[in-house]
Design an enzyme around this catalytic site. Structure first.
Site, PDB file in Angstrom:
ATOM      1  N   GLU A 123       1.040  -1.254   0.140  1.00  0.00           N
ATOM      2  CA  GLU A 123      -0.249  -0.170  -0.043  1.00  0.00           C
ATOM      3  C   GLU A 123       0.991   1.278  -0.046  1.00  0.00           C
ATOM      4  O   GLU A 123       1.740   1.206   0.744  1.00  0.00           O
ATOM      5  CB  GLU A 123      -0.805  -0.011   1.143  1.00  0.00           C
ATOM      6  CG  GLU A 123      -1.829   0.867   1.129  1.00  0.00           C
ATOM      7  CD  GLU A 123      -2.757   1.294   2.481  1.00  0.00           C
ATOM      8  OE1 GLU A 123      -2.454   0.796   3.604  1.00  0.00           O
ATOM      9  OE2 GLU A 123      -3.571   2.109   2.417  1.00  0.00           O
ATOM     10  N   ARG A 166       5.840 -12.775   9.363  1.00  0.00           N
ATOM     11  CA  ARG A 166       6.520 -11.719   8.927  1.00  0.00           C
ATOM     12  C   ARG A 166       7.848 -11.309   9.848  1.00  0.00           C
ATOM     13  O   ARG A 166       7.931 -12.221  10.886  1.00  0.00           O
ATOM     14  CB  ARG A 166       5.774 -10.184   9.230  1.00  0.00           C
ATOM     15  CG  ARG A 166       5.335 -10.182  11.039  1.00  0.00           C
ATOM     16  CD  ARG A 166       4.831  -8.864  11.273  1.00  0.00           C
ATOM     17  NE  ARG A 166       3.592  -8.524  10.603  1.00  0.00           N
ATOM     18  CZ  ARG A 166       3.218  -7.471   9.732  1.00  0.00           C
ATOM     19  NH1 ARG A 166       4.274  -6.367   9.553  1.00  0.00           N
ATOM     20  NH2 ARG A 166       2.063  -6.970   9.391  1.00  0.00           N
ATOM     21  N   LYS A 198       4.963   0.572  10.596  1.00  0.00           N
ATOM     22  CA  LYS A 198       4.992   1.882   9.883  1.00  0.00           C
ATOM     23  C   LYS A 198       4.553   3.031  10.703  1.00  0.00           C
ATOM     24  O   LYS A 198       5.047   4.158  10.869  1.00  0.00           O
ATOM     25  CB  LYS A 198       4.082   1.685   8.860  1.00  0.00           C
ATOM     26  CG  LYS A 198       4.501   2.027   7.351  1.00  0.00           C
ATOM     27  CD  LYS A 198       3.597   1.875   6.317  1.00  0.00           C
ATOM     28  CE  LYS A 198       3.885   0.609   5.282  1.00  0.00           C
ATOM     29  NZ  LYS A 198       3.083   0.672   4.190  1.00  0.00           N
TER      30      LYS A 198
END
Length: 561
Positions: A44, A269, A279
């Site tokens: 994204e 992850r 983030k």
RNA sequence: UGCGGAAUUGUGUAAAGGUAGCACAACAGACUCUGACUCUGUAUGUGAGGGUUCGAAUCCUUCUUCCGCAACCA
């Protein structure tokens, strides 16, 4: 630096569970028998890529590569609230830097908006979706809990009515949050994602690509499988937190009229200790000026690591070697550093630089004389040759390379001791001069003219070799030493801001380097002898005063003793 | 308490019933014109209990622990 592609043949890991799944899928009788493996990396565009994304990129592109397939790059821009073109460009740059190529397979989810809208209409028509007027707070209230099913009062709305409302949602008749489109699945499912999930919401925000064309946007769970299917993706690889979304992914694949049936496979992850990867947290660090920007060399972002001196090969190698599994794990930061050292040790040019300088005067060396030595650029790689380095009576040496009173097991410079000046001469320390505070200002030594080149004709050994820079030609440089941004192994566990390391950056403004380093190329890494690996940073340096960021330090077994 | 995952040395990851291996980290030593690199060696592991089997990390079973999920984020 090495840009060598890590292929399955030279990779250390033999394969992982994803490979096993894919092998089954493409084998005779498998779900994709005879089909080309096709993956995608769908970021994204709402922030900069970090080392965690690098793992995903390596998994997505690497898996395709391994099976001789293709990997698309797709901007998953279905939520205009947080997205921006700035990030699109940065993401592309970072992936290219890593050395992966998507050729002409670059897509935007937003390009599929018309198609997605059509498919949603179709779902309504078939009674598989309906417009819901529950407000967010109500929606939460009606959702039920672990043991109680959800309630949905609009679930049995007639098809025509839903269709009409959906058209009017698109036409902009309703404000944000007023209504949603929901898939009709299972209000009693133990998996909350299946309790009639929202698949379209109203959002009157200009989109960075489609502008004001749309005021309704598809949700991830509806969009992702459609995007994958349209692009002919066979294996949709994503992280573990989407595992509970797979039934919904499959539901969309099953109930929406799509050209392909991709398979979602989840993997863990990446976590690295002493680091945050979220983030949101990284953004806080930038916005509150705890760091100088997204590319601050202490950041785990790819642009930060790049400024820090990390090479694409080292990052790819790291991702390859940490493996892929379904367990959430935390890799030692030391392993990332190891991968960098390994690459830099093999490929970085060597240079002499004195970080914390003190003058060394060779009292028996003629004052007006200067000679030149050819110093090897990389002892591991003789083919890269040598460079000329000037030498004269006054030199800069490292402050820590002299001790007036030697510690035990110290074998560098102290009165009466001999060391070798790298490639030049063997010198014997005769004393030092100190200022009123007792700080050493000048070290004195006598050189052995017979030892030119660094070896004494009588064959005597010296225990240590130190680096030096000719005071006549040295260039002043700024050197930045970085340490971990956080003081605790797991800053994610507490309030990470409280765990910031106040000593994560140390600036040395008075370092002396060989003059040619002033022209060092941006992001070029060097090994400063016995000081570690440094990356030339052009971002805020001039040739007159170059700046070097320390990538990673050398292991120092002396300090441990 | 519902659903879905996962447990192999300090860390990460292999071993598809047959010698528990590799890498990082640690420690010890050798080598060295970088106290780096390199090389050699050492220690540490199958979450627990039961079962099947000549043989189990692997199959069965009970338990324990950990992670994710109740955004109109992705």
């Amino acid at each position: 630096m090495s840009e060598e592609i890590i292929s399955p043949e030279n990779a250390e890991t033999s394969g992982n569970f994803i490979h096993t799944f894919i092998e089954e899928d493409i084998a005779p009788g498998g779900r994709y028998e005879g089909k080309k493996v096709h993956t995608r990396f769908p970021p994204e565009p709402n922030g900069y890529l970090h080392i965690g994304h690098a793992k995903a990129i390596c998994v997505d592109f690497g898996t395709a590569e391994r099976f001789n397939g293709l990997c698309n790059l797709r901007m998953d821009d279905t939520n205009p609230t947080k997205e921006d073109v700035e990030f699109v460009d940065a993401i592309k740059e970072d992936i290219q830097w890593l050395g992966f190529s998507w050729d002409d397979r670059f897509y935007y989810a937003s390009d599929y908006f018309p198609k997605m809208y059509e498919l949603a209409e179709d779902l309504i028509q078939r009674g598989l979706a309906y417009v819901c007027e529950l407000q967010p707070a109500q929606m939460r209230e009606y959702r039920g809990d672990l043991t109680h099913p959800a309630k949905s009062p609009y679930r049995d709305r007639p098809v025509e009515e839903s269709l009409d409302l959906f058209h009017r949602m698109k036409a902009g008749e309703f404000e944000d949050g007023r209504m949603t489109l929901r898939a009709k699945i299972d209000l009693a499912s133990g998996n909350f994602n299946m309790r009639d999930p929202v698949i379209y919401r109203i959002n009157h925000i200009p989109h960075h690509r489609t502008g004001n064309t749309w005021c309704i946007y598809p949700m991830y769970d509806f969009a992702q499988p459609i995007e994958d299917a349209i692009e002919g993706i066979t294996h949709s690889l994503c992280t573990l937190e989407f595992e509970a979304h797979r039934p919904l992914y499959d539901w969309v694949i099953e109930h929406v009229n799509l050209p392909a049936k991709p398979r979602q496979i989840e993997f863990a992850r990446l976590g690295i200790n002493n680091t945050v990867m979220s983030k949101r947290k990284l953004r806080t660090l930038v916005e509150n000026n705890y760091v100088s920007g997204w590319d601050d060399p202490r950041m785990p972002t790819l642009c930060g690591l790049r400024r820090r001196g990390y090479t694409p090969a080292s990052i790819r190698n790291f991702c390859e070697r940490i493996g892929v599994a379904k367990v959430n794990s935390t890799v030692d930061y030391a392993f990332l550093e190891h991968c960098l050292r390994e690459d830099l040790n093999a490929n970085a040019r060597r240079a002499m630089a004195v970080l914390d300088p003190v003058k060394l005067v060779l009292t028996n060396y003629p004052e007006d004389k200067t000679e030149t030595f050819d110093v090897e650029n990389n002892p591991e790689k003789p083919e890269v040759g040598t460079r000329p380095v000037s030498f004269s009576r006054e030199l800069w040496i490292e402050r820590e390379d002299f001790m007036e009173v030697p510690a035990k097991k110290y074998f560098r410079l102290f009165p009466g001791n001999e060391v070798r000046l790298k490639t030049a001469y063997i010198v014997k320390c005769t004393g030092c001069e100190k200022d009123e505070n007792g700080n050493v200002t000048t070290v004195y030594a006598e050189y052995d003219p017979q030892s030119r080149g660094g070896n004494a004709p009588d064959g005597r050994k010296v225990k240590s070799t130190i680096h030096w820079v000719d005071a006549k030609t040295a260039v002043n440089a700024e050197v930045r030493l970085y340490d971990s941004l956080f003081t605790v192994p797991d800053p994610e566990a507490g309030d990470y801001i409280d765990e910031l390391n106040p000593d994560s950056l140390k600036v040395l403004k008075n370092s002396k380097v060989e003059p040619w380093l002033a022209e060092a190329g941006k992001n070029e890494s060097f090994q400063f002898l016995r000081q570690g690996y440094f990356c030339a940073d052009n971002r805020d340096s001039s040739p007159e005063h170059p700046v070097f960021n320390r990538s990673v330090s050398l292991k120092d077994s002396f300090k441990k003793k």
